[in-house]
Design a protein around this motif. Structure first.
Motif, mmCIF file in Angstrom:
data_model
loop_
_atom_site.group_PDB
_atom_site.id
_atom_site.type_symbol
_atom_site.label_atom_id
_atom_site.label_comp_id
_atom_site.label_asym_id
_atom_site.label_seq_id
_atom_site.Cartn_x
_atom_site.Cartn_y
_atom_site.Cartn_z
ATOM 1 N N GLU A 182 4.600 15.988 10.932
ATOM 2 C CA GLU A 182 4.880 17.232 10.211
ATOM 3 C C GLU A 182 3.732 18.231 10.349
ATOM 4 O O GLU A 182 3.946 19.441 10.324
ATOM 5 N N ALA A 183 2.500 17.719 10.504
ATOM 6 C CA ALA A 183 1.326 18.581 10.631
ATOM 7 C C ALA A 183 1.071 18.998 12.076
ATOM 8 O O ALA A 183 0.079 19.669 12.360
ATOM 9 N N GLN A 240 -6.210 9.121 8.273
ATOM 10 C CA GLN A 240 -5.568 8.250 7.296
ATOM 11 C C GLN A 240 -4.629 7.249 7.965
ATOM 12 O O GLN A 240 -4.504 6.117 7.500
ATOM 13 N N LEU A 241 -4.005 7.643 9.053
ATOM 14 C CA LEU A 241 -3.184 6.720 9.827
ATOM 15 C C LEU A 241 -4.041 5.575 10.363
ATOM 16 O O LEU A 241 -3.654 4.411 10.275
ATOM 17 N N ALA A 242 -5.195 5.904 10.901
ATOM 18 C CA ALA A 242 -6.094 4.869 11.421
ATOM 19 C C ALA A 242 -6.535 3.917 10.310
ATOM 20 O O ALA A 242 -6.567 2.696 10.500
ATOM 21 N N GLY A 276 -3.704 -2.766 7.599
ATOM 22 C CA GLY A 276 -2.476 -3.511 7.838
ATOM 23 C C GLY A 276 -1.361 -3.122 6.898
ATOM 24 O O GLY A 276 -0.503 -3.937 6.554
ATOM 25 N N SER A 277 -1.350 -1.851 6.479
ATOM 26 C CA SER A 277 -0.349 -1.371 5.529
ATOM 27 C C SER A 277 0.803 -0.680 6.261
ATOM 28 O O SER A 277 0.701 0.483 6.661
ATOM 29 N N GLU A 278 1.895 -1.399 6.439
ATOM 30 C CA GLU A 278 3.046 -0.858 7.149
ATOM 31 C C GLU A 278 3.572 0.410 6.498
ATOM 32 O O GLU A 278 3.859 1.406 7.171
ATOM 33 N N GLY A 279 3.698 0.401 5.180
ATOM 34 C CA GLY A 279 4.210 1.576 4.480
ATOM 35 C C GLY A 279 3.321 2.791 4.658
ATOM 36 O O GLY A 279 3.814 3.904 4.864
ATOM 37 N N ALA A 280 2.015 2.598 4.590
ATOM 38 C CA ALA A 280 1.090 3.720 4.771
ATOM 39 C C ALA A 280 1.098 4.210 6.217
ATOM 40 O O ALA A 280 0.973 5.408 6.467
ATOM 41 N N VAL A 281 1.251 3.301 7.182
ATOM 42 C CA VAL A 281 1.369 3.730 8.580
ATOM 43 C C VAL A 281 2.626 4.583 8.743
ATOM 44 O O VAL A 281 2.586 5.643 9.367
ATOM 45 N N SER A 327 4.115 6.366 6.419
ATOM 46 C CA SER A 327 3.885 7.617 5.705
ATOM 47 C C SER A 327 2.980 8.558 6.486
ATOM 48 O O SER A 327 3.289 9.746 6.650
ATOM 49 N N HIS A 328 1.865 8.045 6.985
ATOM 50 C CA HIS A 328 0.920 8.920 7.678
ATOM 51 C C HIS A 328 1.400 9.300 9.068
ATOM 52 O O HIS A 328 1.014 10.356 9.585
#
Length: 104
Positions: free
Chosen positions: A66-67, A44-46, A52-57, A59-60
Motif C-alpha cells: 500500500e505504501a 517492520q516486515l523484516a 517468525g510471526s506469520e500474521g505480522a508478515v 500485515s506488513h
C-alpha cells in the motif's frame, strides 16, 4: 487495513483503550524520524520475519504494498535476512509474503 485478524478485532473490542494506545505508539514511532512509510513497513516486515510471526508478515506485506513497495522489494527485504535469521526462517517468511502477493 480492512481485514484485521479476528483475535486483533477481539482485543480491540475487549480492550479499546489498550489497542488505541498501542496504535498511537506505533504511529509516534513512525513519525519520530525521517524514514518514509514504505521503508518503515519494510523494516517492520523484516522484524516480523525474524520473530517468525506469520500474521505480522502478512500485515506488513500489505502495508508495504500500500505504501508503494514492489513485490520484488518485499522479497529482497527477506532474502537479505538469510545470513541473519537462517534459510528456514527466511523461506517461511517468503511463503507468508506469497500468501498476500498472490491475493493481488
Amino acid at each position: 487495513m480492512n481485514d484485521l485478524p479476528r483475535h486483533y478485532e477481539h482485543l480491540r473490542e475487549e480492550y479499546p483503550r489498550y489497542l488505541e494506545a498501542l496504535e498511537d505508539l506505533g504511529q509516534a514511532a513512525r513519525d519520530a524520524g525521517p524514514l518514509e512509510e514504505r521503508t518503515t513497513n519494510l523494516v517492520q516486515l523484516a522484524a516480523a520475519a525474524a520473530l517468525g510471526s506469520e500474521g505480522a508478515v502478512h500485515s506488513h506485506t500489505r502495508r508495504a504494498l500500500e505504501a508503494g513497495a514492489t513485490p520484488q522489494e518485499i522479497r529482497h527485504t527477506l532474502v537479505v535476512l538469510t545470513s541473519t535469521i537462517g534459510f528456514p526462517a527466511t523461506s517461511a517468511a517468503l511463503s507468508w509474503v506469497e500468501d498476500v502477493i498472490g491475493e493481488g
